[in-house]
Design a protein around this motif. Structure first.
Motif, mmCIF file in Angstrom:
data_model
loop_
_atom_site.group_PDB
_atom_site.id
_atom_site.type_symbol
_atom_site.label_atom_id
_atom_site.label_comp_id
_atom_site.label_asym_id
_atom_site.label_seq_id
_atom_site.Cartn_x
_atom_site.Cartn_y
_atom_site.Cartn_z
ATOM 1 N N UNK A 1 0.441 -1.297 -0.095
ATOM 2 C CA UNK A 1 -0.285 0.017 -0.050
ATOM 3 C C UNK A 1 1.344 1.066 0.202
ATOM 4 N N UNK A 2 0.600 2.495 -0.804
ATOM 5 C CA UNK A 2 1.018 3.690 -1.033
ATOM 6 C C UNK A 2 0.370 4.343 0.053
ATOM 7 N N UNK A 3 -0.907 3.954 0.877
ATOM 8 C CA UNK A 3 -2.080 4.999 1.926
ATOM 9 C C UNK A 3 -2.276 4.192 3.019
ATOM 10 N N UNK A 4 -1.680 3.126 3.343
ATOM 11 C CA UNK A 4 -2.260 2.466 4.624
ATOM 12 C C UNK A 4 -1.333 3.379 5.348
ATOM 13 N N UNK A 5 -2.414 3.614 6.526
ATOM 14 C CA UNK A 5 -2.226 4.735 7.279
ATOM 15 C C UNK A 5 -1.692 3.480 8.856
ATOM 16 N N UNK A 6 -1.628 4.407 9.762
ATOM 17 C CA UNK A 6 -1.078 4.344 11.395
ATOM 18 C C UNK A 6 -1.542 3.453 12.106
ATOM 19 N N UNK A 7 -3.295 4.537 12.018
ATOM 20 C CA UNK A 7 -4.184 4.558 12.828
ATOM 21 C C UNK A 7 -4.490 2.851 12.097
ATOM 22 N N UNK A 8 -4.734 2.890 11.478
ATOM 23 C CA UNK A 8 -5.716 0.832 10.404
ATOM 24 C C UNK A 8 -4.583 0.209 11.182
ATOM 25 N N UNK A 9 -3.586 0.333 10.933
ATOM 26 C CA UNK A 9 -2.582 -1.296 11.293
ATOM 27 C C UNK A 9 -2.855 -0.778 12.595
ATOM 28 N N UNK A 10 -2.692 -0.238 13.809
ATOM 29 C CA UNK A 10 -2.711 0.032 14.906
ATOM 30 C C UNK A 10 -4.462 -0.949 15.338
#
Length: 343
Positions: free
Chosen positions: A123-132
């Motif tokens: 991904x080029x757009x995945x956010x840290x919040x999503x991972x968390x």
């Protein structure tokens, strides 16, 4: 569809006993267990996957989210993921995000609802919040072919800067004296790293200017259009480093269409190592990533996390190599030349 109560009734035991057999939790004597398993078989009973998850069991299912399945790079990556997953008896769900953040988030939400065991994301757009959020839901994540500023997931990627340096150095060594770059979108980190490495290699030369860099969008059409623009602004270029193989294919098509000889007049080097570069005429020199191996390693890392064997988050950077083909096979190759060095 048979239920756990149907199994208990046929086996002549309690629902709790069937549950203990399913979850391998608590004592059940061998004869009773055999009866319960036979009853499940007779009723074609399959335990609820969600119930298994709640009981701490894995679903043996992974998800792979890719940005563009039409790019030959990604099916080969996916093959590495699938092969290793199958070896460990895991199934793989595939999502194609088309480089769209909204679509990517939708896939992640759907996969999470399906109670998958882990995610591999390109991904080029995945956010840290999503991972968390995924980590909080006890779903391990491995990022593939992309870096991440956070430190809460493992990353598998190739050495992009090193590969770009190899490409430019090689073009100098085969006699090129004015090298242009067809770059990928600057919001895609591998493309940006390759661009920076190219700039570092050539910016010390008096012929360098920003007009030698054109965005080719990481696809064949973009590569062809970028090549056309480069020739309009810099008719004297004699080498092109394309940030991926698809753009190199487009550049080659444009040059041949215009009657420009490759490599005699302009040499071309791509990046990725997809199989298509072997079958063009001339074949395209490329910086090959270990594509299959990257997918395989990402899957091994993820499965170890799922099984509780790996808790530390690491960055795995795999080596790249130059594969020379006829698109850079000039007659005046400078054996061991040092022309690539900054002046």
């Amino acid at each position: 569809m048979a239920t756990i109560r149907d199994v208990a009734k046929l086996a002549g035991v309690s629902v709790a006993t069937v549950s203990r057999v399913l979850n391998q939790n608590g004592y059940v004597n061998k004869e009773t267990e055999k009866t319960v398993l036979q009853s499940m078989k007779e009723l074609s009973f399959e335990p609820s996957q969600i119930a298994r998850r709640l009981a701490g069991k894995t679903m043996k299912t992974l998800s792979l989210i890719l940005p563009d399945i039409s790019n030959p790079f990604f099916p080969e990556l996916a093959r590495g993921v699938e092969d290793i997953a199958q070896q460990h008896q895991f199934n793989v769900f595939l999502g194609n995000s088309d480089n769209l953040e909204k679509k990517e988030k939708s896939y992640i939400e759907v996969m999470q609802k399906k109670s998958i065991d882990g995610l591999i994301i390109v991904s080029n757009t995945v956010e840290e919040e999503t991972i968390r959020k995924l980590q909080n839901a006890k779903i391990p994540v491995v990022l593939l072919d992309r870096p991440f500023t956070g430190n809460n997931c493992s990353i598998v990627r190739a050495r992009n800067s090193e590969g770009a340096q190899l490409a430019v150095k090689h073009l100098f060594e085969v006699g090129c004296r004015k090298i242009a770059h067809i770059s990928g979108p600057d919001n895609i980190n591998p493309a940006y790293e390759r661009l920076i490495a190219y700039t570092d290699m050539v910016s010390g030369h008096d012929w360098f200017s920003e007009s030698l860099i054109e965005d080719g969008g990481f696809d064949i059409k973009g590569g062809r259009e970028a090549m056309k623009r480069l020739l309009q602004s810099n008719a004297d270029i004699d080498g092109v480093f394309a940030g991926n193989d698809l753009m190199a294919l487009g550049a080659l098509k444009e040059l041949l269409q215009m009657g420009i000889k490759v490599p005699e007049q302009i040499a071309i080097c791509g990046f990725d190592g997809i199989q298509l570069t072997e079958y063009t005429e001339p074949g395209i020199t490329t910086i090959a990533q270990p594509i299959y191996e990257m997918g395989a390693l990402a899957t091994e890392v993820l499965i170890k996390k799922i099984q509780g064997e790996e808790h530390e988050n690491k960055i795995f950077e795999l080596p790249v190599k130059l594969i020379q083909r006829n698109s850079t096979n000039k007659n005046h190759v400078q054996m061991g030349g040092l022309a690539w060095r900054k002046k």
